[in-house]
Design a protein around this motif. Structure first.
Motif, PDB file in Angstrom:
ATOM      1  N   ALA A 193       0.706  -1.334   0.181  1.00  0.00           N
ATOM      2  CA  ALA A 193      -0.192   0.052  -0.321  1.00  0.00           C
ATOM      3  C   ALA A 193       0.765   1.206  -0.016  1.00  0.00           C
ATOM      4  O   ALA A 193       0.603   2.314  -0.606  1.00  0.00           O
ATOM      5  N   MET A 194       1.864   1.459   0.933  1.00  0.00           N
ATOM      6  CA  MET A 194       2.732   2.542   0.926  1.00  0.00           C
ATOM      7  C   MET A 194       3.896   2.458  -0.521  1.00  0.00           C
ATOM      8  O   MET A 194       4.040   3.538  -0.804  1.00  0.00           O
ATOM      9  N   ALA A 195       4.234   1.389  -0.772  1.00  0.00           N
ATOM     10  CA  ALA A 195       5.052   1.365  -1.786  1.00  0.00           C
ATOM     11  C   ALA A 195       4.292   1.839  -3.115  1.00  0.00           C
ATOM     12  O   ALA A 195       4.886   2.452  -3.967  1.00  0.00           O
ATOM     13  N   ALA A 196       2.952   1.601  -3.243  1.00  0.00           N
ATOM     14  CA  ALA A 196       2.213   2.122  -4.497  1.00  0.00           C
ATOM     15  C   ALA A 196       2.205   3.573  -4.534  1.00  0.00           C
ATOM     16  O   ALA A 196       1.819   4.200  -5.679  1.00  0.00           O
ATOM     17  N   LEU A 197       2.366   4.388  -3.377  1.00  0.00           N
ATOM     18  CA  LEU A 197       2.190   5.732  -3.288  1.00  0.00           C
ATOM     19  C   LEU A 197       3.676   6.522  -3.658  1.00  0.00           C
ATOM     20  O   LEU A 197       3.610   7.735  -3.699  1.00  0.00           O
ATOM     21  N   ILE A 198       4.728   5.645  -3.714  1.00  0.00           N
ATOM     22  CA  ILE A 198       6.109   6.293  -3.995  1.00  0.00           C
ATOM     23  C   ILE A 198       6.497   6.689  -5.298  1.00  0.00           C
ATOM     24  O   ILE A 198       6.161   6.006  -6.146  1.00  0.00           O
ATOM     25  N   ASP A 199       6.964   8.046  -5.364  1.00  0.00           N
ATOM     26  CA  ASP A 199       7.640   8.484  -6.439  1.00  0.00           C
ATOM     27  C   ASP A 199       8.937   8.726  -6.389  1.00  0.00           C
ATOM     28  O   ASP A 199       9.472   9.832  -5.717  1.00  0.00           O
ATOM     29  N   PRO A 200       9.988   7.800  -6.525  1.00  0.00           N
ATOM     30  CA  PRO A 200      11.366   8.024  -6.126  1.00  0.00           C
ATOM     31  C   PRO A 200      12.036   9.008  -6.807  1.00  0.00           C
ATOM     32  O   PRO A 200      13.000   9.405  -6.645  1.00  0.00           O
ATOM     33  N   ALA A 201      11.549   9.448  -8.025  1.00  0.00           N
ATOM     34  CA  ALA A 201      11.955  10.598  -8.630  1.00  0.00           C
ATOM     35  C   ALA A 201      11.726  11.832  -7.971  1.00  0.00           C
ATOM     36  O   ALA A 201      12.516  12.682  -8.351  1.00  0.00           O
ATOM     37  N   ASP A 202      10.751  11.967  -7.014  1.00  0.00           N
ATOM     38  CA  ASP A 202      10.659  13.277  -6.136  1.00  0.00           C
ATOM     39  C   ASP A 202      11.395  13.253  -5.117  1.00  0.00           C
ATOM     40  O   ASP A 202      11.227  12.510  -4.079  1.00  0.00           O
ATOM     41  N   PRO A 203      12.555  14.080  -5.166  1.00  0.00           N
ATOM     42  CA  PRO A 203      13.391  14.147  -3.862  1.00  0.00           C
ATOM     43  C   PRO A 203      12.636  14.519  -2.670  1.00  0.00           C
ATOM     44  O   PRO A 203      13.191  14.299  -1.312  1.00  0.00           O
ATOM     45  N   ARG A 204      11.401  15.174  -2.933  1.00  0.00           N
ATOM     46  CA  ARG A 204      10.761  15.613  -1.716  1.00  0.00           C
ATOM     47  C   ARG A 204       9.500  14.948  -1.255  1.00  0.00           C
ATOM     48  O   ARG A 204       8.333  15.187  -0.621  1.00  0.00           O
ATOM     49  N   ASP A 205       9.441  13.434  -1.832  1.00  0.00           N
ATOM     50  CA  ASP A 205       8.192  12.608  -1.589  1.00  0.00           C
ATOM     51  C   ASP A 205       7.895  12.448   0.043  1.00  0.00           C
ATOM     52  O   ASP A 205       8.807  11.852   0.655  1.00  0.00           O
ATOM     53  N   PRO A 206       6.692  12.843   0.498  1.00  0.00           N
ATOM     54  CA  PRO A 206       6.523  12.472   1.851  1.00  0.00           C
ATOM     55  C   PRO A 206       6.434  11.299   2.201  1.00  0.00           C
ATOM     56  O   PRO A 206       6.447  10.688   3.485  1.00  0.00           O
ATOM     57  N   ILE A 207       6.109  10.350   1.298  1.00  0.00           N
ATOM     58  CA  ILE A 207       6.163   8.821   1.487  1.00  0.00           C
ATOM     59  C   ILE A 207       7.521   8.288   1.849  1.00  0.00           C
ATOM     60  O   ILE A 207       7.761   7.495   2.823  1.00  0.00           O
ATOM     61  N   VAL A 208       8.190   8.720   0.785  1.00  0.00           N
ATOM     62  CA  VAL A 208       9.766   8.359   0.751  1.00  0.00           C
ATOM     63  C   VAL A 208      10.576   8.604   1.926  1.00  0.00           C
ATOM     64  O   VAL A 208      10.970   7.864   2.689  1.00  0.00           O
ATOM     65  N   ALA A 209      10.408  10.038   2.524  1.00  0.00           N
ATOM     66  CA  ALA A 209      10.931  10.417   3.842  1.00  0.00           C
ATOM     67  C   ALA A 209      10.515   9.620   4.858  1.00  0.00           C
ATOM     68  O   ALA A 209      11.120   9.472   5.854  1.00  0.00           O
ATOM     69  N   GLN A 210       9.340   9.052   5.012  1.00  0.00           N
ATOM     70  CA  GLN A 210       8.810   8.535   6.222  1.00  0.00           C
ATOM     71  C   GLN A 210       9.268   7.122   6.383  1.00  0.00           C
ATOM     72  O   GLN A 210       9.653   6.283   7.378  1.00  0.00           O
ATOM     73  N   TYR A 211       9.390   6.386   4.990  1.00  0.00           N
ATOM     74  CA  TYR A 211       9.651   4.792   5.039  1.00  0.00           C
ATOM     75  C   TYR A 211      10.884   4.453   4.322  1.00  0.00           C
ATOM     76  O   TYR A 211      11.180   3.231   4.603  1.00  0.00           O
ATOM     77  N   ILE A 212      11.307   4.990   3.450  1.00  0.00           N
ATOM     78  CA  ILE A 212      12.561   4.700   2.854  1.00  0.00           C
ATOM     79  C   ILE A 212      13.813   5.033   3.528  1.00  0.00           C
ATOM     80  O   ILE A 212      14.128   6.109   4.135  1.00  0.00           O
ATOM     81  N   PRO A 213      14.927   4.063   3.903  1.00  0.00           N
ATOM     82  CA  PRO A 213      16.153   4.524   4.931  1.00  0.00           C
ATOM     83  C   PRO A 213      16.845   5.393   4.105  1.00  0.00           C
ATOM     84  O   PRO A 213      17.130   5.700   2.799  1.00  0.00           O
ATOM     85  N   ASP A 214      17.546   6.137   4.828  1.00  0.00           N
ATOM     86  CA  ASP A 214      18.636   7.161   4.576  1.00  0.00           C
ATOM     87  C   ASP A 214      20.000   6.930   5.353  1.00  0.00           C
ATOM     88  O   ASP A 214      19.735   6.737   6.561  1.00  0.00           O
ATOM     89  N   PRO A 215      21.042   7.043   4.875  1.00  0.00           N
ATOM     90  CA  PRO A 215      22.343   6.842   5.678  1.00  0.00           C
ATOM     91  C   PRO A 215      22.364   7.960   6.755  1.00  0.00           C
ATOM     92  O   PRO A 215      23.057   7.886   7.783  1.00  0.00           O
TER      93      PRO A 215
END
Length: 334
Positions: free
Chosen positions: A49-71
């Protein structure tokens, strides 16, 4: 809309950087070595459900910020601490946290449908962590039975709706049978992050004699998909009262418009906004921090723009387990 590269993997939860990369959910510039280091320390889970909302091309995607890990998660700021809510000193028996006189937490497990990159329990949550045994649950229930000043049990974790409906029903029935327990509350991401888990069996498990409140955690309006709205309708149809809690997060909801959209989405889903949390200073979360004075200004900007039904209480955990303090805002009408 699903990202095209992700479509083939949307039938399962993605639990490592390799799966995220294969699904096209990482930007081309991603630091794979850094992400693998994050994976070695903190759990990863992104539901379909959350993967379907993600736009990895958008550096400001609010779903990416919440769930995708970052160094950046491996960088601990000077003010960050491992147990920012001080659960450990207030744990009388495993799984129970008793900070307030009239209520206590019960953490039956530490698994979640998704793992938020800002979580204050991120050091301990994970798919294999913290499931209380039947013996430990009996010990916890016995503690509640012999602690008459506690009138409310708050099931949290981890996410209690990750329990099987049978196990959850058993636990709720045992707690509801304690005479001095008046209120049951559950904190969960499931209805928005993994709405497919909400079915008739789960709704039936939540049908108990005592008042039960389900506090739904969501931070952005996009999380309220059609599937999430259907799950919320099923829960309210079973008589469950829905409250909403959110965390004020840089890059997710730190604009007045984003908060307005979030609170309106909650109300459309029959969820009453309850708490807006100031970020707890867990290690590696500084990139999400919004200063309280900025949070107060954001809420002040919403005055007269949203109904009072949309208004949450803005709170911050005090140090050393001191409980929640109301942050504001303070109105100064001219």
């Amino acid at each position: 809309m699903p990202h095209p590269a992700a479509a083939r993997n949307l039938s399962r939860t993605l639990r490592d950087t390799a799966s995220l990369s294969e699904a096209g959910l990482l930007p081309p510039s991603a630091d794979l070595a850094g992400l693998e280091a994050v994976q070695a320390r903190y759990a990863i889970a992104v539901t379909p459900a959350m993967a379907a909302l993600i736009d990895p091309a958008d550096p400001r995607d609010p779903i990416v910020a919440q769930y995708i890990p970052d160094p950046a998660e491996l960088v601990t700021a000077p003010h960050e601490i491992e147990d920012p809510t001080a659960d450990a000193p207030f744990t009388p028996v495993p799984g129970v946290v008793h900070r307030y006189p009239d209520r206590a937490l019960l953490k039956p497990l530490l698994a979640c449908p998704v793992y938020c990159r800002f979580c204050f329990r991120r050091e301990v949550v994970g798919p294999d962590g913290g499931l209380l045994t039947t013996e430990q649950l009996e010990t916890a229930i016995a503690w509640f039975e012999r602690t008459p000043q506690v009138r409310e049990v708050i099931l949290t974790g981890g996410d209690p709706l990750m329990l099987s409906p049978r196990r959850l029903a058993w636990l709720l029935e045992r707690l509801a049978a304690i005479p001095h327990i008046e209120i049951l509350r559950i904190h969960s991401r499931v209805p928005v992050a993994d709405p497919a888990r909400v079915n008739a069996a789960l709704a039936a498990a939540l049908t108990v004699e005592k008042p039960l409140y389900l506090c739904v955690h969501a931070n952005h309006a996009r999380e309220f998909t059609a599937e999430a709205m259907a799950a919320l309708r099923q829960l309210t149809g079973a008589g469950v009262v829905l409250l909403g809690q959110s965390v004020l997060l840089r890059g997710v909801n730190d604009k007045a418009e984003a908060l307005e959209d979030l609170f309106r989405a909650m109300l459309r889903g029959r969820v009453k906004p309850y708490y807006l949390h100031q970020l707890d200073p867990a290690p590696g979360t500084a990139r999400f921090e919004v200063p309280p004075e900025e949070g107060r200004a954001l809420l002040a900007a919403l005055r007269f723009r949203v109904t009072g039904l949309a208004w949450p209480t803005y709170v911050q955990e005090r140090p050393n387990g001191g409980g929640k303090a109301v942050v504001g805002p303070v109105w100064r009408d001219s």
